[in-house]
Every structure is written in C-alpha cells, then in structure tokens.
Design a protein around this motif. Structure first.
Motif, PDB file in Angstrom:
ATOM      1  N   ARG A  26      47.194  30.879  41.892  1.00 53.02           N
ATOM      2  CA  ARG A  26      47.489  32.186  42.221  1.00 53.02           C
ATOM      3  C   ARG A  26      47.511  33.054  40.859  1.00 53.02           C
ATOM      4  O   ARG A  26      46.849  34.262  40.820  1.00 53.02           O
ATOM      5  CB  ARG A  26      48.761  32.545  42.956  1.00 53.02           C
ATOM      6  N   LEU A  27      47.901  32.597  39.633  1.00 52.46           N
ATOM      7  CA  LEU A  27      47.742  33.313  38.580  1.00 52.46           C
ATOM      8  C   LEU A  27      46.494  33.602  38.049  1.00 52.46           C
ATOM      9  O   LEU A  27      45.998  34.433  37.463  1.00 52.46           O
ATOM     10  CB  LEU A  27      48.828  32.795  37.407  1.00 52.46           C
ATOM     11  N   CYS A  28      45.744  32.310  38.350  1.00 53.21           N
ATOM     12  CA  CYS A  28      44.191  32.223  37.595  1.00 53.21           C
ATOM     13  C   CYS A  28      43.103  33.133  38.732  1.00 53.21           C
ATOM     14  O   CYS A  28      42.038  32.607  38.624  1.00 53.21           O
ATOM     15  CB  CYS A  28      43.702  30.907  37.421  1.00 53.21           C
ATOM     16  N   LYS A  29      43.603  33.757  39.532  1.00 59.36           N
ATOM     17  CA  LYS A  29      42.982  34.348  40.571  1.00 59.36           C
ATOM     18  C   LYS A  29      42.056  33.439  41.325  1.00 59.36           C
ATOM     19  O   LYS A  29      41.018  33.354  41.472  1.00 59.36           O
ATOM     20  CB  LYS A  29      42.039  35.267  39.923  1.00 59.36           C
ATOM     21  N   GLU A  30      42.636  32.175  41.726  1.00 62.04           N
ATOM     22  CA  GLU A  30      42.194  31.273  42.332  1.00 62.04           C
ATOM     23  C   GLU A  30      40.964  30.466  42.002  1.00 62.04           C
ATOM     24  O   GLU A  30      40.099  29.805  42.470  1.00 62.04           O
ATOM     25  CB  GLU A  30      41.369  31.680  43.680  1.00 62.04           C
ATOM     26  N   ASP A  31      40.801  30.298  40.607  1.00 59.07           N
ATOM     27  CA  ASP A  31      40.143  29.549  39.944  1.00 59.07           C
ATOM     28  C   ASP A  31      40.764  28.124  39.516  1.00 59.07           C
ATOM     29  O   ASP A  31      41.538  27.819  38.736  1.00 59.07           O
ATOM     30  CB  ASP A  31      39.872  30.143  38.347  1.00 59.07           C
ATOM     31  N   HIS A  32      40.555  27.042  40.562  1.00 60.19           N
ATOM     32  CA  HIS A  32      41.128  25.923  40.712  1.00 60.19           C
ATOM     33  C   HIS A  32      40.823  25.062  39.405  1.00 60.19           C
ATOM     34  O   HIS A  32      41.867  24.541  38.962  1.00 60.19           O
ATOM     35  CB  HIS A  32      40.617  25.224  41.971  1.00 60.19           C
ATOM     36  N   ALA A  33      39.713  25.116  38.794  1.00 61.51           N
ATOM     37  CA  ALA A  33      39.430  24.417  37.588  1.00 61.51           C
ATOM     38  C   ALA A  33      40.276  24.663  36.416  1.00 61.51           C
ATOM     39  O   ALA A  33      41.036  23.879  35.748  1.00 61.51           O
ATOM     40  CB  ALA A  33      37.891  24.332  37.170  1.00 61.51           C
ATOM     41  N   LEU A  34      40.542  26.178  36.315  1.00 58.22           N
ATOM     42  CA  LEU A  34      41.128  26.466  35.092  1.00 58.22           C
ATOM     43  C   LEU A  34      42.691  26.352  35.459  1.00 58.22           C
ATOM     44  O   LEU A  34      43.381  25.676  34.662  1.00 58.22           O
ATOM     45  CB  LEU A  34      40.798  27.954  35.069  1.00 58.22           C
ATOM     46  N   ALA A  35      43.074  26.521  36.747  1.00 57.72           N
ATOM     47  CA  ALA A  35      44.335  26.148  36.897  1.00 57.72           C
ATOM     48  C   ALA A  35      44.859  24.814  36.657  1.00 57.72           C
ATOM     49  O   ALA A  35      45.919  24.488  36.299  1.00 57.72           O
ATOM     50  CB  ALA A  35      44.722  26.582  38.476  1.00 57.72           C
ATOM     51  N   ASP A  36      43.986  23.944  37.135  1.00 60.29           N
ATOM     52  CA  ASP A  36      44.375  22.505  37.021  1.00 60.29           C
ATOM     53  C   ASP A  36      44.282  22.039  35.292  1.00 60.29           C
ATOM     54  O   ASP A  36      45.027  21.278  35.026  1.00 60.29           O
ATOM     55  CB  ASP A  36      43.186  21.664  37.589  1.00 60.29           C
ATOM     56  N   ASP A  37      43.483  22.590  34.393  1.00 67.08           N
ATOM     57  CA  ASP A  37      43.425  22.519  33.381  1.00 67.08           C
ATOM     58  C   ASP A  37      44.651  23.039  32.679  1.00 67.08           C
ATOM     59  O   ASP A  37      45.259  22.229  31.754  1.00 67.08           O
ATOM     60  CB  ASP A  37      42.270  23.319  32.594  1.00 67.08           C
ATOM     61  N   LEU A  38      45.154  24.053  33.275  1.00 65.22           N
ATOM     62  CA  LEU A  38      46.420  24.750  32.487  1.00 65.22           C
ATOM     63  C   LEU A  38      47.744  23.746  33.010  1.00 65.22           C
ATOM     64  O   LEU A  38      48.728  23.767  32.321  1.00 65.22           O
ATOM     65  CB  LEU A  38      46.595  26.234  32.989  1.00 65.22           C
ATOM     66  N   ALA A  39      47.516  23.365  34.308  1.00 63.33           N
ATOM     67  CA  ALA A  39      48.637  22.610  34.964  1.00 63.33           C
ATOM     68  C   ALA A  39      48.870  21.097  33.747  1.00 63.33           C
ATOM     69  O   ALA A  39      50.153  20.901  33.621  1.00 63.33           O
ATOM     70  CB  ALA A  39      48.430  22.171  36.146  1.00 63.33           C
ATOM     71  N   GLN A  40      47.498  20.966  33.643  1.00 66.32           N
ATOM     72  CA  GLN A  40      47.616  19.542  32.839  1.00 66.32           C
ATOM     73  C   GLN A  40      48.290  19.706  31.333  1.00 66.32           C
ATOM     74  O   GLN A  40      49.245  19.131  30.864  1.00 66.32           O
ATOM     75  CB  GLN A  40      46.236  18.886  32.547  1.00 66.32           C
ATOM     76  N   LEU A  72      36.408  41.993  38.785  1.00 63.90           N
ATOM     77  CA  LEU A  72      36.427  41.399  39.916  1.00 63.90           C
ATOM     78  C   LEU A  72      35.502  40.572  40.528  1.00 63.90           C
ATOM     79  O   LEU A  72      35.571  39.756  41.224  1.00 63.90           O
ATOM     80  CB  LEU A  72      36.950  42.584  41.093  1.00 63.90           C
ATOM     81  N   ASP A  73      34.241  41.144  40.525  1.00 68.60           N
ATOM     82  CA  ASP A  73      33.298  40.596  40.939  1.00 68.60           C
ATOM     83  C   ASP A  73      32.811  39.181  40.356  1.00 68.60           C
ATOM     84  O   ASP A  73      32.382  38.301  41.109  1.00 68.60           O
ATOM     85  CB  ASP A  73      31.947  41.353  40.715  1.00 68.60           C
ATOM     86  N   ASP A  74      33.093  39.090  39.051  1.00 69.08           N
ATOM     87  CA  ASP A  74      32.981  37.814  38.347  1.00 69.08           C
ATOM     88  C   ASP A  74      34.078  36.651  38.657  1.00 69.08           C
ATOM     89  O   ASP A  74      33.608  35.656  38.765  1.00 69.08           O
ATOM     90  CB  ASP A  74      33.035  37.944  36.714  1.00 69.08           C
ATOM     91  N   ALA A  75      35.238  37.215  39.116  1.00 64.22           N
ATOM     92  CA  ALA A  75      36.396  36.342  39.436  1.00 64.22           C
ATOM     93  C   ALA A  75      36.201  35.782  40.743  1.00 64.22           C
ATOM     94  O   ALA A  75      36.778  34.808  41.057  1.00 64.22           O
ATOM     95  CB  ALA A  75      37.710  37.059  39.094  1.00 64.22           C
ATOM     96  N   MET A  76      35.487  36.743  41.709  1.00 63.08           N
ATOM     97  CA  MET A  76      35.655  36.279  42.898  1.00 63.08           C
ATOM     98  C   MET A  76      34.423  35.770  43.378  1.00 63.08           C
ATOM     99  O   MET A  76      33.457  36.336  43.291  1.00 63.08           O
ATOM    100  CB  MET A  76      36.030  37.295  44.032  1.00 63.08           C
ATOM    101  N   ASP A  90      41.196  39.265  51.613  1.00 64.99           N
ATOM    102  CA  ASP A  90      41.562  40.510  50.993  1.00 64.99           C
ATOM    103  C   ASP A  90      42.869  40.564  50.130  1.00 64.99           C
ATOM    104  O   ASP A  90      42.810  41.124  49.171  1.00 64.99           O
ATOM    105  CB  ASP A  90      41.612  41.367  52.338  1.00 64.99           C
ATOM    106  N   VAL A  91      43.719  39.771  50.654  1.00 64.23           N
ATOM    107  CA  VAL A  91      45.008  39.501  49.799  1.00 64.23           C
ATOM    108  C   VAL A  91      44.541  39.013  48.578  1.00 64.23           C
ATOM    109  O   VAL A  91      44.971  39.485  47.360  1.00 64.23           O
ATOM    110  CB  VAL A  91      45.955  38.726  50.642  1.00 64.23           C
ATOM    111  N   ARG A  92      43.771  37.735  48.172  1.00 67.90           N
ATOM    112  CA  ARG A  92      43.304  37.498  47.010  1.00 67.90           C
ATOM    113  C   ARG A  92      42.804  38.340  46.201  1.00 67.90           C
ATOM    114  O   ARG A  92      42.996  38.645  45.015  1.00 67.90           O
ATOM    115  CB  ARG A  92      42.479  36.066  47.159  1.00 67.90           C
ATOM    116  N   ARG A  93      41.848  39.105  46.778  1.00 65.25           N
ATOM    117  CA  ARG A  93      41.137  40.269  46.047  1.00 65.25           C
ATOM    118  C   ARG A  93      42.202  41.308  45.480  1.00 65.25           C
ATOM    119  O   ARG A  93      42.274  42.014  44.414  1.00 65.25           O
ATOM    120  CB  ARG A  93      40.001  40.943  46.792  1.00 65.25           C
ATOM    121  N   ALA A  94      43.109  41.551  46.423  1.00 65.80           N
ATOM    122  CA  ALA A  94      44.017  42.654  46.129  1.00 65.80           C
ATOM    123  C   ALA A  94      44.941  42.163  44.838  1.00 65.80           C
ATOM    124  O   ALA A  94      45.401  42.739  43.808  1.00 65.80           O
ATOM    125  CB  ALA A  94      44.868  43.020  47.292  1.00 65.80           C
ATOM    126  N   LEU A  95      45.212  40.765  44.919  1.00 63.55           N
ATOM    127  CA  LEU A  95      46.456  40.264  43.931  1.00 63.55           C
ATOM    128  C   LEU A  95      45.443  40.334  42.520  1.00 63.55           C
ATOM    129  O   LEU A  95      46.225  40.274  41.530  1.00 63.55           O
ATOM    130  CB  LEU A  95      46.838  38.966  44.358  1.00 63.55           C
TER     131      LEU A  95
END
Length: 195
Positions: free
Chosen positions: A41-55, A99-103, A131-136
């Motif tokens: 959620r903090l990484c705007k749904e970038d799962h790869a980045l989130a997994d790296d940060l989780a590690q 936003l366009d690059d992130a989504m 829509d909620v993801r984009r707004a967040l």
C-alpha cells in the motif's frame, strides 16, 4: 496431542538466547503477509519493491531484535521498522514518480473505450479498487501510511502513532486530511442514500 503455539515474545526470547535457530523464521512466517501488505500500500502497489523492502525490514528486525522491549506487540514493532525502511527508500530516491508511471494501464485506458467494468458486480468492485488505489497514490506518504495503518490494517490511532513514530494527534491530522482529499478524488463512490 496438540502443541501450544508460542507467543511472539517467547520466540524472540528463544532467538536471543540462541536456543532455537528456527524461531525467527516462525516470526517471519507469522508477520510477512501483513508486513508485505503494508508495504504494498505504501509503495503504490509496486509488489516487487514492497517485497524488497519487506526483506530489508526483516533483516533489520533480526539485527535489532535485542532492542525489542515488548512494550508493544512484536508485529507493531516490526511494522514500525518496515515503515522506517519505506521512508529511507523514499528519501534516497528523491525523484517523484508520476501517477501515470506508478499505475499500469488497464484495458479501458489503453483502448480509450469504456470496458465491461462499468456493468456492475465483480467488475465494478475491480474498478472501485483501482480507483481507490489511484486516489491513495495521490496522498502524501504520511497520509497514505496513516490510512493504511488505521483502515487497511485496522490499527488504533495509538498503534498507528507508534508504528509511524509520531504523536496520536498527528495521525489523526493525517487521517483527517487524507479523508478530505479522498472525498474529492472519489466522489463517484460516495454511498448513495436510500429512500
């Protein structure tokens, strides 16, 4: 014969005493889902980045395990470390992602035509989630973090304040500002009044 599941604090004690080398693995298994969800959620749904940060967060938690004082739940302590890892990433990055690059584009955006999502049901839920993801993603990092803590992870304001490392009043301010922004960004999804 049932085996009692040891509480997190007991697993921490086993790791620190050097009695159980698998105890930290159990802590990771217990908390990796919510830690990754928080970071996604903090990484705007970038799962790869989130997994790296989780590690990285789990590595830091292991290194700092002797600093765990059990004045908060282990999970809350871990989420604070994960949030700090996220902040360090944001600070080191410096550049803003649009936003366009992130989504990723969805079918409707790619074709320029309305998709079947407008019909309702499960498709409408998918559109609503997008829509909620984009707004967040348009909220500040602090506002998004407070919303994720209190609404997605169902933490109290006090727990969120601990994780975010700020006063409770600041968390409430972040949430208030975020809600105001989300009301503007998501007007189509306001609950309809029933007759």
């Amino acid at each position: 014969m049932s085996t009692a599941v040891p509480p997190d604090a007991a697993l921490v004690a086993r790791v620190l005493a050097g009695q159980d080398r698998h105890a930290f693995g159990e802590l990771v298994r217990r908390h990796q889902g919510q830690t990754r969800a928080l970071l996604r959620r903090l990484c705007k749904e970038d799962h790869a980045l989130a997994d790296d940060l989780a590690q990285e967060a789990f590595l830091q938690a292991f290194r700092k395990l002797s600093q765990f004082r059990a004045d908060a739940a282990f999970g809350t302590w871990l989420y604070r470390i994960a949030y700090n890892v996220f902040l360090m990433h944001v600070r080191s990055r410096r550049e803003e992602v649009s936003l366009d690059d992130a989504m990723p584009p969805d079918d409707e955006e790619a074709s320029g035509k309305p998709g079947p999502e407008a019909a309702g049901g499960v498709e409408a839920d998918s559109v609503r989630e997008l829509d909620v993801r984009r707004a967040l993603s348009k909220l500040s990092d602090e506002e998004r973090a407070a919303i994720v803590q209190c609404y997605y992870l169902d933490r109290s304001h006090e727990e969120a304040a601990y994780v975010l490392g700020c006063p409770v009043g600041t968390v409430k301010s972040y949430i208030f500002r975020a809600k105001k922004k989300l009301q503007v960004l998501l007007p189509a999804w306001e609950p309809r009044s029933t007759p």
